[in-house]
Structures are given as C-alpha cells and as structure tokens.
Design an enzyme around this catalytic site. Structure first.
Site, PDB file in Angstrom:
ATOM      1  N   ASP A   1      98.133  24.420  33.971  1.00  0.00           N
ATOM      2  CA  ASP A   1      97.839  25.708  33.343  1.00  0.00           C
ATOM      3  C   ASP A   1      97.723  25.439  31.836  1.00  0.00           C
ATOM      4  O   ASP A   1      98.724  25.235  31.151  1.00  0.00           O
ATOM      5  CB  ASP A   1      98.972  26.672  33.672  1.00  0.00           C
ATOM      6  CG  ASP A   1      98.909  27.962  32.861  1.00  0.00           C
ATOM      7  OD1 ASP A   1      98.071  28.054  31.947  1.00  0.00           O
ATOM      8  OD2 ASP A   1      99.717  28.862  33.135  1.00  0.00           O
TER       9      ASP A   1
ATOM     10  N   CYS B   1     105.871  37.626  30.705  1.00  0.00           N
ATOM     11  CA  CYS B   1     105.391  37.195  32.040  1.00  0.00           C
ATOM     12  C   CYS B   1     106.035  35.892  32.472  1.00  0.00           C
ATOM     13  O   CYS B   1     105.409  35.072  33.162  1.00  0.00           O
ATOM     14  CB  CYS B   1     103.866  37.064  32.085  1.00  0.00           C
ATOM     15  SG  CYS B   1     103.025  38.617  31.935  1.00  0.00           S
TER      16      CYS B   1
ATOM     17  N   GLN C   1      97.798  28.072  27.097  1.00  0.00           N
ATOM     18  CA  GLN C   1      98.333  28.041  25.729  1.00  0.00           C
ATOM     19  C   GLN C   1      98.054  26.722  25.021  1.00  0.00           C
ATOM     20  O   GLN C   1      98.292  26.611  23.830  1.00  0.00           O
ATOM     21  CB  GLN C   1      99.853  28.269  25.743  1.00  0.00           C
ATOM     22  CG  GLN C   1     100.282  29.610  26.273  1.00  0.00           C
ATOM     23  CD  GLN C   1      99.853  30.760  25.370  1.00  0.00           C
ATOM     24  OE1 GLN C   1      99.601  30.587  24.177  1.00  0.00           O
ATOM     25  NE2 GLN C   1      99.757  31.947  25.935  1.00  0.00           N
TER      26      GLN C   1
ATOM     27  N   LYS D   1      92.339  33.266  24.640  1.00  0.00           N
ATOM     28  CA  LYS D   1      93.457  32.597  23.950  1.00  0.00           C
ATOM     29  C   LYS D   1      92.908  31.550  22.981  1.00  0.00           C
ATOM     30  O   LYS D   1      93.650  30.803  22.345  1.00  0.00           O
ATOM     31  CB  LYS D   1      94.367  31.885  24.946  1.00  0.00           C
ATOM     32  CG  LYS D   1      94.783  32.734  26.129  1.00  0.00           C
ATOM     33  CD  LYS D   1      96.211  33.144  26.061  1.00  0.00           C
ATOM     34  CE  LYS D   1      96.661  33.778  27.361  1.00  0.00           C
ATOM     35  NZ  LYS D   1      97.562  34.897  27.139  1.00  0.00           N
TER      36      LYS D   1
ATOM     37  N   HIS E   1     104.339  30.696  33.705  1.00  0.00           N
ATOM     38  CA  HIS E   1     103.869  32.076  33.571  1.00  0.00           C
ATOM     39  C   HIS E   1     103.709  32.635  34.984  1.00  0.00           C
ATOM     40  O   HIS E   1     103.455  31.881  35.932  1.00  0.00           O
ATOM     41  CB  HIS E   1     102.503  32.028  32.864  1.00  0.00           C
ATOM     42  CG  HIS E   1     101.938  33.357  32.482  1.00  0.00           C
ATOM     43  ND1 HIS E   1     101.271  34.165  33.378  1.00  0.00           N
ATOM     44  CD2 HIS E   1     101.905  34.029  31.301  1.00  0.00           C
ATOM     45  CE1 HIS E   1     100.855  35.255  32.765  1.00  0.00           C
ATOM     46  NE2 HIS E   1     101.229  35.202  31.496  1.00  0.00           N
TER      47      HIS E   1
HETATM   48  N1  PLP Z   1      99.407  30.920  31.696  1.00  0.00           N
HETATM   49  C1  PLP Z   1     100.001  31.017  30.507  1.00  0.00           C
HETATM   50  C2  PLP Z   1     100.902  29.924  30.023  1.00  0.00           C
HETATM   51  C3  PLP Z   1      99.763  32.136  29.721  1.00  0.00           C
HETATM   52  O1  PLP Z   1     100.356  32.247  28.526  1.00  0.00           O
HETATM   53  C4  PLP Z   1      98.912  33.150  30.206  1.00  0.00           C
HETATM   54  C5  PLP Z   1      98.702  34.379  29.419  1.00  0.00           C
HETATM   55  O2  PLP Z   1      99.534  34.764  28.644  1.00  0.00           O
HETATM   56  C6  PLP Z   1      98.302  32.975  31.443  1.00  0.00           C
HETATM   57  C7  PLP Z   1      98.579  31.837  32.165  1.00  0.00           C
HETATM   58  C8  PLP Z   1      97.357  33.978  32.009  1.00  0.00           C
HETATM   59  O3  PLP Z   1      96.206  34.005  31.238  1.00  0.00           O
HETATM   60  P1  PLP Z   1      95.081  35.129  31.487  1.00  0.00           P
HETATM   61  O4  PLP Z   1      95.803  36.443  31.396  1.00  0.00           O
HETATM   62  O5  PLP Z   1      94.132  34.913  30.370  1.00  0.00           O
HETATM   63  O6  PLP Z   1      94.514  34.880  32.819  1.00  0.00           O
END
Ligand code: PLP
Length: 424
Positions: A218, A382, A221, A244, A141
């Site tokens: 990360d 993203c 998800q 999430k 992401h």
């Molecule tokens: N990493 C992954 C795999 C994501 O799907 C997302 C959000 O869609 C993020 C990071 C960023 O999360 P946040 O916007 O809650 O900081």
C-alpha cells in the site's frame, strides 16, 4: 537540535540545511495556500488525508475539458484519438514514475482502496482458499484490512497480523515467524498514515519471496515522500492514489507484475474490457484494459500524470531533504510542549507527526487549532487497530508535504501552547 532533544525525539541530526530548497517558489504554484482561514493565513497540515493541487494540475484538467474531451478507445474521430493518446501517455508516465517494466503493468483505478480491492477480489478469489493465510501488519489503513477480511470470510482463509513495537516499527522476527507454507499473500503499507513509519519493504519482499508468497504494498503515503522503484523493491503489487500526490481525486493506479496480472481473472465486467461478447461467451481484452471496465476517468489520469511530472520535476533529493528537515524541526518544536507524547517514533519515518497532548481530546485540539487557521486531522485516521495498540482513542496528526515550512511548524507549536493554556 540539542543532544537532549535528539534523545527525547529519538531523531538523528538534521540531514541538510532547510534553505536548500525554494519552498516559497513551490508554494506560489499552490493558490489555495494563499488562503486566509478564520482571518489567519492557512497552515495546511492535513496532507496525509489529501494534498493540495498545483496550478499545473488544475490547468491540465481544465484544458482537457475545454479542448480534448471525448470518450476514449472506441472513436475514430480526432478528439477521441487525442483523448486516448493523452490517457495512454498518462499510463506511461505512471509506469515510468514507479519504474514498472511496462505500461501494461499499470491499471487505472479510483485510488489505493480500489487497487487493493481489485487484488483481493481477483487474485484473492482465484488463489486463496480455506486454510490459507493472508498476512498484514498492525499498522494498516482500513483499506488494507477490510478487503482481506472480506476475502477471508468468504473463503475460510485466515488473516494474520504482524505486531508492532512501542515505537511503531513492525517486529521483524515476528513477521518471519508468521511466514509459512500457508501464507498466500503479504499485504503491507509502505508508509503508515498514522505513525509515519517507513517499512523495510525490500527486506519484507525478500523474505516473502523465499516462500513464493506475493507481496502487495500500500503505497498511498509513500510516493509523495520517497522515490519508489517497484523493480528495486521487488514487490508484486503496488497501490497508489493521485490525490495524495498533488493530483485530482477519484483516480489512482495499481502496479501489478505482468505475469500475475495476466493470470488473474477480470475484476469487473463491462465495456472496454472485452475482445468480443456474445450471449454464449465473452473473451477479454489484453492487459491492462482487462481490468478497466467502463469509461475511465480520463481527466483524472491526465491530471495525475501532470502532478507526477510537476512533483518529479522538483527532484527527489531536494524534496526528501526539505521534508526530512521540516519533520525533524517539528519533532524538536513539539518535544518542547509540556505533556505532549509522540505516537510513532519509528527508526525510519516520513511525513507525519502524531501525538496526544495531556488528557485533552484530539477533537478539541483540532477545533481550537482550526480557529487559528491551522488544519490538522484528529481521530483514528482509519487505523483503529493502531489506536488500540497504543491504548488511546485518537491522536492529533500533523502531516507534511513539500510546500510546508518551518514557520508553519512554529504556528502549530504556538497553537498547541494556546490549547494548553485554555485547558489549564
Ligand atoms: N492506505 C493508506 C496508508 C492511506 O493513508 C490511505 C488514505 O488515507 C489509503 C490507503 C486509502 O486511500 P484512498 O482513500 O485514496 O483510496
């Protein structure tokens, strides 16, 4: 599932019967799921973007503002102590949820993005210099790309990327080849938000640790689909977002191994993160408040912990079986649609079905589905480098949570047949 479909979707047999789990009972806890959108019952399949919130979370947040609100840590009065205790209890809940060794290893942040930025700024600027390398994967992401890119620009370090294959799995041999004495951080997603791939984190950590390289995961998800145990994974940092995970927005957490967090400089300066301040010198608090400058999101932390209690109360075995069955059903149902191509058929997958349909732009697909009350996400999610890898501008993504049903998958499939008919 027929053998032919199994072959086409490359998924194994359904692991457990779908009625194993009382999904309709769960849905009753989520008032928004009873909505009608454009005259049709809502089918919410945008859970990878954000999940819906159960009444328990809404009520806990409301109770906080109605009965418990005060600023924390600095007050001697009743409400301040109450709010402090609730906030710190929420930290304990998150530590238990991730199986951290102690609550000192849990830093509240605004979410995964801030958690990763915290590590890139604090650990990165203290430990990574010109000539060093940061290793990420091609399925990250943007929030696990850009902070490292910024670090590399400022320090002269180099960003290296583990490639992925046509199924959306990382190419493990390439990962091993990329590891070297120069690598100072491996930052990798646990579950891809655009492909659904589950990465082999434990194996990745083992290989990286053989070179003494820390690993940031990360987990944005992952935590709503898989049981995560940071000690078992062995990772050094693990980043999550409450929204999430059926909790409020604007709050999340960073797990960090205590020895690493301890050695890291503060990320932001301000109130609450200090022991003493004078114009000559400031000394910093112990963990974790060293990393929590300013008034935190108390209601958010309490809501997040309530969401975790709710979610774990259902039981991971039930959740995982139900979600696996719905995901497999979705692959089967969608494989029947002419000219539909799945993007992301990794060996281990959860939560997400991404696809392209004929040459119809995903935004058109999303708009037509919305007319039928079906919420999916379209675009690059993203993860622009993933789109580049598959040579497509965008996908349509249906993403699932514990409350989705096979009937909703049928509505999606019906909606997609309708899209095809319109474009004939
Ligand atoms: N990493 C992954 C795999 C994501 O799907 C997302 C959000 O869609 C993020 C990071 C960023 O999360 P946040 O916007 O809650 O900081």
């Amino acid at each position: 599932m027929s053998e032919a479909l199994l072959e086409k979707t490359k998924m194994g047999p359904v692991a457990c019967p779908i009625d194993f789990f009382d999904v309709y009972g769960v849905r009753d806890d989520f008032p928004i799921l009873r909505s009608r959108v454009r005259g049709k019952p809502l089918v919410y399949l945008d859970n990878a973007a954000t999940t819906q919130k159960p009444l328990q979370v809404v009520e806990a947040t409301r109770a906080y503002y109605e009965k418990q609100n005060a600023n924390i840590h600095r007050g001697v009065h009743y409400l301040s102590e109450l709010a402090t205790n609730k906030y710190e209890a929420a930290r304990e809940t998150i530590a238990g949820f991730l199986n951290a060794e102690s609550a000192r290893e849990i830093v509240f942040t605004s979410g995964t993005t801030e958690s990763i930025n915290l590590v890139a700024y604090s650990f990165g600027r203290a430990n990574i210099k010109a000539g060093d390398e940061v290793l990420i994967s091609a399925m990250e992401h943007h929030s696990n790309i850009v902070p490292w890119q910024m670090l590399c620009e400022q320090t002269g370090a180099k960003l290296r990327v583990i490639p992925i294959d046509d199924n959306g799995d990382i190419i493990f041999e390439e990962f091993e080849t990329l590891l070297s004495e120069k690598t100072k951080m491996v930052a990798i997603v646990h579950v891809s938000n655009s492909l659904g791939t589950i990465n082999p984190i434990k194996k990745i950590v083992e290989r990286a640790h053989a070179f003494d390289i820390p690993v940031l995961v990360d987990g944005a998800q992952a935590v709503s689909h898989l049981k995560v145990d940071v000690q078992e994974l062995g990772c050094d940092f693990y980043a999550i977002s409450s929204h999430k995970l059926f909790g409020p927005t604007g709050i999340g957490a960073l797990y960090g191994r205590e020895s690493l967090l301890d050695a890291m400089p503060p990320y932001q300066g301000g109130g609450d993160m200090i022991k003493s301040v004078s114009f000559e010198r400031t000394t910093y608090s112990e963990l974790p408040s060293k990393f929590e400058a300013g008034t935190p999101n108390m209601a958010g932390a309490i809501g997040m912990a309530t969401a975790i209690d709710y979610f774990t109360g259902i039981g991971y075995d039930k959740l995982e079986s139900h979600e696996d069955a719905v995901l497999r059903y979705a692959h089967e149902a969608l494989a029947d649609i002419p000219d539909l191509k799945f993007i992301g058929m990794a060996k281990a997958k959860t939560g997400v079905v991404s696809f392209v349909l004929s040459d119809i732009h995903p935004h058109d697909i999303g708009t037509i589905l919305d007319q039928n009350g079906i919420a999916v996400r379209t675009g690059h999610h993203c993860t622009q480098p993933v789109m580049e890898r598959f040579k497509i501008p965008a996908t349509t993504r249906a993403s699932f949570a514990l409350y989705n049903t096979v009937d909703e998958v049928d509505r999606l499939a019906e909606g997609l047949h309708g899209v095809l008919n319109l474009f004939k």
